[in-house]
Design a protein around this motif. Sequence first.
Motif, PDB file in Angstrom:
ATOM      1  N   ARG A  76       0.830  -1.205   0.000  1.00  0.00           N
ATOM      2  CA  ARG A  76       0.000   0.000   0.000  1.00  0.00           C
ATOM      3  C   ARG A  76       0.867   1.260   0.000  1.00  0.00           C
ATOM      4  NH1 ARG A  76      -3.050  -1.373   3.682  1.00  0.00           N
ATOM      5  NH2 ARG A  76      -4.976  -1.717   2.529  1.00  0.00           N
ATOM      6  N   THR A  78      -2.736   2.684  -2.445  1.00  0.00           N
ATOM      7  CA  THR A  78      -3.872   2.006  -1.821  1.00  0.00           C
ATOM      8  C   THR A  78      -4.744   1.322  -2.863  1.00  0.00           C
ATOM      9  OG1 THR A  78      -3.868   3.628  -0.037  1.00  0.00           O
ATOM     10  CG2 THR A  78      -5.882   2.376  -0.335  1.00  0.00           C
ATOM     11  N   ASN A 105      -5.924  -2.574  -2.105  1.00  0.00           N
ATOM     12  CA  ASN A 105      -7.322  -2.918  -1.834  1.00  0.00           C
ATOM     13  C   ASN A 105      -7.871  -3.981  -2.773  1.00  0.00           C
ATOM     14  OD1 ASN A 105      -7.491  -1.155   0.283  1.00  0.00           O
ATOM     15  ND2 ASN A 105      -8.367   0.513  -0.901  1.00  0.00           N
ATOM     16  N   PRO A 161     -11.730   1.226  -3.683  1.00  0.00           N
ATOM     17  CA  PRO A 161     -12.197   2.487  -4.247  1.00  0.00           C
ATOM     18  C   PRO A 161     -12.713   2.302  -5.663  1.00  0.00           C
ATOM     19  CG  PRO A 161      -9.826   2.353  -4.365  1.00  0.00           C
ATOM     20  CD  PRO A 161     -10.291   1.121  -3.631  1.00  0.00           C
ATOM     21  N   ASN A 219      -6.062   2.296   9.081  1.00  0.00           N
ATOM     22  CA  ASN A 219      -6.139   2.291   7.623  1.00  0.00           C
ATOM     23  C   ASN A 219      -7.508   2.705   7.106  1.00  0.00           C
ATOM     24  OD1 ASN A 219      -3.470   1.376   7.421  1.00  0.00           O
ATOM     25  ND2 ASN A 219      -4.088  -0.757   7.598  1.00  0.00           N
ATOM     26  N   ASP A 261      -8.350   6.141   4.858  1.00  0.00           N
ATOM     27  CA  ASP A 261      -8.931   6.121   3.519  1.00  0.00           C
ATOM     28  C   ASP A 261     -10.234   6.908   3.454  1.00  0.00           C
ATOM     29  OD1 ASP A 261      -6.874   4.726   2.534  1.00  0.00           O
ATOM     30  OD2 ASP A 261      -7.920   2.820   2.262  1.00  0.00           O
ATOM     31  N   SER A 308     -10.524   9.941   0.692  1.00  0.00           N
ATOM     32  CA  SER A 308     -11.501   9.878  -0.398  1.00  0.00           C
ATOM     33  C   SER A 308     -12.761  10.685  -0.103  1.00  0.00           C
ATOM     34  CB  SER A 308     -11.877   8.414  -0.660  1.00  0.00           C
ATOM     35  OG  SER A 308     -12.484   7.831   0.490  1.00  0.00           O
TER      36      SER A 308
END
Length: 737
Positions: free
Chosen positions: A249, A254, A258, A408, A490, A494, A498
Amino acid sequence: MAENMEVDVATPRGTKRKADETQPPLGGAPRKIVALSQDVVNKIAAGEIIVAPVHALKELIENAVDAGSTSLEILIKEGGLKLLQITDNGHGINRDDLPILCERFTTSKLKAFEDLTSIGTYGFRGEALASISHIAHLTVTTRTKESSCAYKAHYADGKLVPAKPGQTAEPKPTAGRQGTQITVEDLFYNVPTRRRAFRSASEEYAKILDLVGRYAVHCSGVAFTCKKHGDSTAGISVPANATTLDRIRQVHSTAVANELIAFQAANDRWGFKSQGYVSNANYSIKRTTLLLFINHRSVESSAIKKAIEQTYAQFLPKGGHPFIYLSLEIDPQRVDVNVHPTKREVNFLNEDEIIEIICDEIRSNLGKVDTSRTFMTQSLLPGVKVPTAVTTPTQDVGNAIPETPRPPVTPATQKGRSQKPYENSLVRTDAKVRKITSMLPPGQHPLSEAAADGGGPEEMDYEYSDREPTLCRLTTVKELRAEVRDNMHNGLTDVFASHTFVGIVDERRRIAAIQSGVKLYLVDYGMVCNEFFYQVGLTDFGNFGSIKFNPVLSLHELLTVAADHEKQIADAEDELNWEEVVDAVKEQLLSRREMLAEYFSLEISEEGDLLGIPLLIKGYTPSLAKLPQFLLRLGPHVNWLDEKGCFHSFLRELASFYVPESLPPPPPPPSTAAAGEIAEAIEEDPGIVARRRQLARAIENTIFPAFKARLVATKGLLKGVVEVANLKGLYRVFERC
């Protein structure tokens, strides 16, 4: 007559003659075979092993890991051609071994040829340092655990040389920590053709980052840091306690981490076992990324790469390629490690059978994965809807912030007829559309509404100084940074990375609303700002900007204002002499004015005037009403006796000073006030109105975008973030109604 004339025709320059055209020298004797000089032999060997700076660094990294290091710091200048330095904390090199350290074929890992069949270390031929010393200026500083000091030695052409003419070549005692620091300067200085072959320093630095990233992913328990000389931030920074997934990551983003699935494969018959991570069918890139390690050595294998690409062909769209991290351990007796000068390739038995088992396992894992497919629709025409992300998940999501967040949105294409997306899957992507504050009752519109009436952003004047950025080498600051990374959450990180800013809900309690995915959160931005500005203080340590005061402020008067305020709220029985407190704090700050100016840009003159305070972020100015209390707290609340404690407590106080203040709620509109109170109801202090507008702009346009870019959300921030709505859950409630 002319026909018998002989004309000497010169052979064109660079023309290669055939064997039968070669004429022996005069006298008919053949040319004598002579042995090449040792200098030529060594340079030829060095050219085979050290082809580029990245190859020299690979050898040095492998030696450092073999030495039991848990931390590697790499410094690069001009792509490694000017400077290539690696510092480790391994077991070091004995003083008695330094004279032969850079001679060819000297090693501590191999004694007999048969040892190659069971080699378990990275390096084994003893040519790396020898080759580097023949084509660069090499300096080694090392200290063992038993040694009382470190020793520094300089090498040229495989031999010890003096640091300066006229001095002895023997290693010199010096201060140093346990481990080894190897400095390579002016690589290929004596091979000009090789040096001219490199096109750009940035291209070589990119190759170095790729190599360091590979070993940073694979070497569990080892911290890696790689940066350019003079840069304040590292190109790669991975803590020692990071998991393999977290290492991917941090090195590769990321978005990759993911979408990875773990796999394992083993077979006793062929004597191998493998493990790693491969991307699922939701992720694809233009070129295959393969991090391949065989017996913990980074190698290349076109056969393995081609077989895995063929396996993914049935899962990915045309032109898509996967990400693979594969660690393959094979019985050493089945592997020939000595087939390439740079150890870039190895040969092993039963290659086809092993590759087939690995590909079958990958194919099986890809078939089992049933995750969401995501699609992006976007229009660039003016006046139409903003880009909208649509997800169609196959599993429900809980209400809590997950420790491992959902993947994502990733671009993909969908063929065939398009379907109307369900409303419960629409994701907010534009902060300029209707805000949550527009739904509040009249008179309760907080900062964001006041900002709408304030026109454009606040004008601020900035001047750029000639001060060069400094590189922080303080161990205590690095330890404080590591503590933040170790405490990272984590999932919450995120969410902030985002998020889309929705609006400020309550400026008195400092609460704002953000949206991440299909979830709406309420955020205590006061708590988050406190942690964020502390992290900014750590990352920009020693490189702060400065807010200058004109005219300058009296430090004694500021401290007196804070002391008077504390006296008013203190217990009546408190007999503390506040004048002595003011004098003590002033003396303490004056005695440390040089350190405060160098590390924190807190500038105080010898006469006791406050010249400037730190600037942590452009576009936002902290409340100067909090300045007296901030200065007064620097006395009793900062640990001035311990370096690490001093930095930690000072930056915490500075972060608290930078936290946006809590403002009183705006007055109600005249319609809600009593007849005799109308005049008071519509009046508000102009200073508060102006500050309300400034904070509104800063929070929406500066602070929250900074959260998105730089915040490492720690576990303690979970108390300040509350999920208040999940679009899918709300739709299920409405459907039952």
